[in-house]
Design an enzyme around this catalytic site. Structure first.
Site: not given
Ligand code: DGL
Length: 287
Positions: A190, A75, A156, A12-13, A188
């Site tokens: 989050h 991600c 977060e 993930d990012s 997403c």
């Molecule tokens: N993990 C990213 C997503 O699911 C969200 C956070 C980001 O923008 O990196 O798109």
């Protein structure tokens, strides 16, 4: 070590992919996981295609070198923009979250002309990847998409029920509420953390789809189909973040551990910070 006993890789990012890790962990108690969160370069959701592809490939090659039997791109942004390039670069089985999320939305609407909403990052929305996946599952589906970038820092921060979060959700989701989709994809990593605010904002009749949960369901089936399940029972009860699962971040390990505690109620027993440069890896001291 046989291929079946290798871990499943997740990237993930940053920390958001832990929602996907939790969904996988719940369903697959005999599997081990190795996770990388690219915390030095998050967010991906506001970056260009070329940049997201490059980062995604570096993360994927790192996990491949660790020895994994399957790669889950947790991600949504990386899944939307970079899946073909990741497959090409790694040559291993790769599962993204977009296809499973889109298919699940159609499955649960159970109507011929469903209305499906998608909320995601700016990059995921502009890629149209969810729209393509949803229309592949049902060509009559009518789709509305909205980017909700502020949901990432709110999740977060742990602001799951604050007045500010309700007010931001009301603003982002005004048109979505009017559209009244049969299903709304939380596109997403989050957004499942803000599930209650989102549900209250769009109303009780809209079915929410967690793309991470949908992906975990498909991973269970894929492992069975490929005969890749780990045949060895793990001794004792598995706990989230126990020492069978390994976590890596590209920066700020302490912050990752804190947010993990907020998201999962546990922080990783094994967590390392490192730097990724063009596929090479240097160990960074934990901070
Ligand atoms: N993990 C990213 C997503 O699911 C969200 C956070 C980001 O923008 O990196 O798109």
């Amino acid at each position: 070590m046989t291929q079946n006993s290798l871990p499943i890789g997740i990237f993930d990012s940053g920390v958001g992919g832990l929602t996907v890790y939790r969904a996988l962990h719940d369903r697959l108690p005999n599997e081990r996981f190795v996770y990388i969160g690219d915390t030095a370069r998050v967010p991906y959701g506001t970056k260009s295609l070329a940049t997201v592809e490059r980062y995604a490939i570096e993360n994927s090659l790192f996990l491949k070198r660790k020895g994994i039997k399957l790669l889950v791109v947790a991600c949504n942004t990386a899944s939307a923009l970079a899946l073909p390039r990741i497959r090409e670069a790694t040559g291993i089985d790769v599962v993204g979250v977009i296809g499973p999320g889109g298919r699940k939305a159609i499955e649960i609407t159970k109507c011929e002309n469903p209305k499906v909403g998608v909320i995601a990052t700016e990059a995921t929305v502009s890629s149209q990847a969810y729209a393509v996946a949803i229309n592949r599952a049902c060509e009559n589906a009518v789709i509305m998409q909205t980017a909700c970038p502020l949901f990432v820092p709110l999740a977060e921060e742990g602001w799951t029920h604050e007045a500010e979060t309700y007010s931001i959700a009301a603003k982002y989701l005004e048109e979505m509420r009017e559209f009244q989709p049969n299903a709304l994809v939380l596109g997403c990593t989050h957004y499942p953390i803000l599930r209650e605010v989102i549900q209250e904002t769009v109303g009780p009749d809209v079915k929410l789809v967690d793309s991470g949960e949908a992906t975990a369901d498909e991973v269970v089936e894929l492992l069975k189909k490929r005969g890749l399940e780990n045949p060895h029972e793990v001794a004792g009860d598995r706990e989230l973040c126990d020492d069978l699962d390994h976590f890596y971040v590209t920066d700020a390990a302490e912050r990752f551990a804190r947010v993990a505690e907020r998201f999962l109620g546990a922080s990783p027993a094994r967590l390392k910070a490192l730097e990724l440069y063009s596929g090479d890896e240097w160990q960074k001291p934990d901070r």
